[in-house]
Scaffold this active site. Sequence first.
Site, PDB file in Angstrom:
ATOM      1  CG  HIS A   1       5.313  -1.787   9.825  1.00  0.00           C
ATOM      2  ND1 HIS A   1       6.688  -2.514  10.423  1.00  0.00           N
ATOM      3  CD2 HIS A   1       5.444  -1.300   9.149  1.00  0.00           C
ATOM      4  CE1 HIS A   1       7.666  -1.252   9.178  1.00  0.00           C
ATOM      5  NE2 HIS A   1       6.980  -0.884   8.739  1.00  0.00           N
TER       6      HIS A   1
ATOM      7  CB  ALA B   1       1.210   0.332   6.614  1.00  0.00           C
TER       8      ALA B   1
ATOM      9  N   PRO C   1       0.302  -1.029  -0.398  1.00  0.00           N
ATOM     10  CG  PRO C   1       0.037  -0.783   1.978  1.00  0.00           C
ATOM     11  CD  PRO C   1       0.644  -1.832   1.364  1.00  0.00           C
ATOM     12  CG  ASN C   2      -0.151   4.661   1.215  1.00  0.00           C
ATOM     13  OD1 ASN C   2      -1.054   4.432   0.919  1.00  0.00           O
ATOM     14  ND2 ASN C   2      -0.011   3.946   2.350  1.00  0.00           N
TER      15      ASN C   2
ATOM     16  NE  ARG D   1       6.848   4.669   9.282  1.00  0.00           N
ATOM     17  CZ  ARG D   1       5.904   4.359   9.378  1.00  0.00           C
ATOM     18  NH1 ARG D   1       5.647   3.329   8.163  1.00  0.00           N
ATOM     19  NH2 ARG D   1       5.193   5.712   9.060  1.00  0.00           N
TER      20      ARG D   1
ATOM     21  CG  HIS E   1      11.257  -2.054   4.400  1.00  0.00           C
ATOM     22  ND1 HIS E   1       9.700  -2.460   4.435  1.00  0.00           N
ATOM     23  CD2 HIS E   1      11.750  -3.268   5.097  1.00  0.00           C
ATOM     24  CE1 HIS E   1       9.403  -3.358   4.851  1.00  0.00           C
ATOM     25  NE2 HIS E   1      10.531  -4.093   5.216  1.00  0.00           N
TER      26      HIS E   1
ATOM     27  CB  SER F   1      11.763   4.714   5.178  1.00  0.00           C
ATOM     28  OG  SER F   1      11.648   3.852   5.673  1.00  0.00           O
TER      29      SER F   1
ATOM     30  CG  ASP G   1      -0.028 -17.551   8.614  1.00  0.00           C
ATOM     31  OD1 ASP G   1       1.390 -17.162   9.247  1.00  0.00           O
ATOM     32  OD2 ASP G   1      -1.165 -17.136   9.049  1.00  0.00           O
TER      33      ASP G   1
ATOM     34  NE  ARG H   1      10.134   5.784   7.904  1.00  0.00           N
ATOM     35  CZ  ARG H   1       9.339   6.232   7.432  1.00  0.00           C
ATOM     36  NH1 ARG H   1       9.658   5.094   6.413  1.00  0.00           N
ATOM     37  NH2 ARG H   1       7.583   6.849   7.297  1.00  0.00           N
TER      38      ARG H   1
ATOM     39  CG  ASN I   1       8.502  -1.707   0.294  1.00  0.00           C
ATOM     40  OD1 ASN I   1       7.578  -1.897   1.423  1.00  0.00           O
ATOM     41  ND2 ASN I   1       8.902  -0.739  -0.533  1.00  0.00           N
TER      42      ASN I   1
ATOM     43  CD  GLU J   1      10.711  -7.034   5.975  1.00  0.00           C
ATOM     44  OE1 GLU J   1      11.519  -8.270   6.324  1.00  0.00           O
ATOM     45  OE2 GLU J   1      10.897  -6.698   6.152  1.00  0.00           O
TER      46      GLU J   1
ATOM     47  NE  ARG K   1       4.062   7.046   1.923  1.00  0.00           N
ATOM     48  CZ  ARG K   1       4.072   5.415   1.837  1.00  0.00           C
ATOM     49  NH1 ARG K   1       4.608   4.712   1.030  1.00  0.00           N
ATOM     50  NH2 ARG K   1       4.148   4.760   2.958  1.00  0.00           N
TER      51      ARG K   1
ATOM     52  CE1 TYR L   1       8.485   5.133   2.785  1.00  0.00           C
ATOM     53  CE2 TYR L   1       7.277   6.857   2.890  1.00  0.00           C
ATOM     54  CZ  TYR L   1       8.233   5.877   3.325  1.00  0.00           C
ATOM     55  OH  TYR L   1       7.715   5.737   4.290  1.00  0.00           O
TER      56      TYR L   1
HETATM   57  C1  DQA Z   1       8.514   0.881   3.098  1.00  0.00           C
HETATM   58  C2  DQA Z   1       8.493   1.776   5.220  1.00  0.00           C
HETATM   59  C3  DQA Z   1       6.226   0.935   5.789  1.00  0.00           C
HETATM   60  O1  DQA Z   1       7.096   1.224   7.213  1.00  0.00           O
HETATM   61  C4  DQA Z   1       6.133   2.316   5.290  1.00  0.00           C
HETATM   62  O2  DQA Z   1       4.900   2.037   5.737  1.00  0.00           O
HETATM   63  C5  DQA Z   1       6.023   1.934   3.485  1.00  0.00           C
HETATM   64  C6  DQA Z   1       7.489   1.944   3.096  1.00  0.00           C
HETATM   65  C7  DQA Z   1       9.922   1.491   2.995  1.00  0.00           C
HETATM   66  O3  DQA Z   1       9.702   1.534   1.986  1.00  0.00           O
HETATM   67  O4  DQA Z   1      10.335   2.550   3.692  1.00  0.00           O
HETATM   68  O5  DQA Z   1       5.107   1.792   3.129  1.00  0.00           O
HETATM   69  O6  DQA Z   1       8.092  -0.738   3.458  1.00  0.00           O
END
Ligand code: DQA
Length: 150
Positions: free
Chosen positions: A84, A81, A14-15, A115, A104, A106, A91, A111, A78, A102, A22, A27
Amino acid sequence: MADMVNTVLILNGPNLNMLGTREPEIYGSQTLADIEALCAGQAEGLGVGIDFRQSNAEGELVDWIQGAPDCAAAIIINAGAYTHTSVALLDALRTANLPVIEVHLSNIFQREKFRHESYISQAAAGVICGFGAHGYEMALQAAARILADG
Ligand code: DQA
């Protein structure tokens, strides 16, 4: 030529579709399309294929992970959110039983405390965070190495 045995499924949660506008101070200014192009270039050099996707919906991400063994040999994720919060993604990743990396953008450990915890990590071969879009290239390199090592 890319086929199932050397295709890496790259999932974005998401996002991440909002990258570019954003919170650019966290980011960066690259869009998700920029990151996809970066991955495509990197994948070509590594001799692997990519299947790059984004969803804001937890269930859709679960569906894609469930389908991963039929279309890919490794997963880069990635989860945004959901990293977390989502036992469901953990699963699904465990059930898929493919190498997982995995990512990220950031450095999640610099942070907010919420997170610092990742459900995804429990199913991951490794975690790359804090290197922005370059982290996706690093993850692809790691995936290609895992696949080459069999
Ligand atoms: C993220 C870090 C997450 O905490 C955050 O909710 C994101 C982006 C990152 O790529 O740094 O949406 O996964």
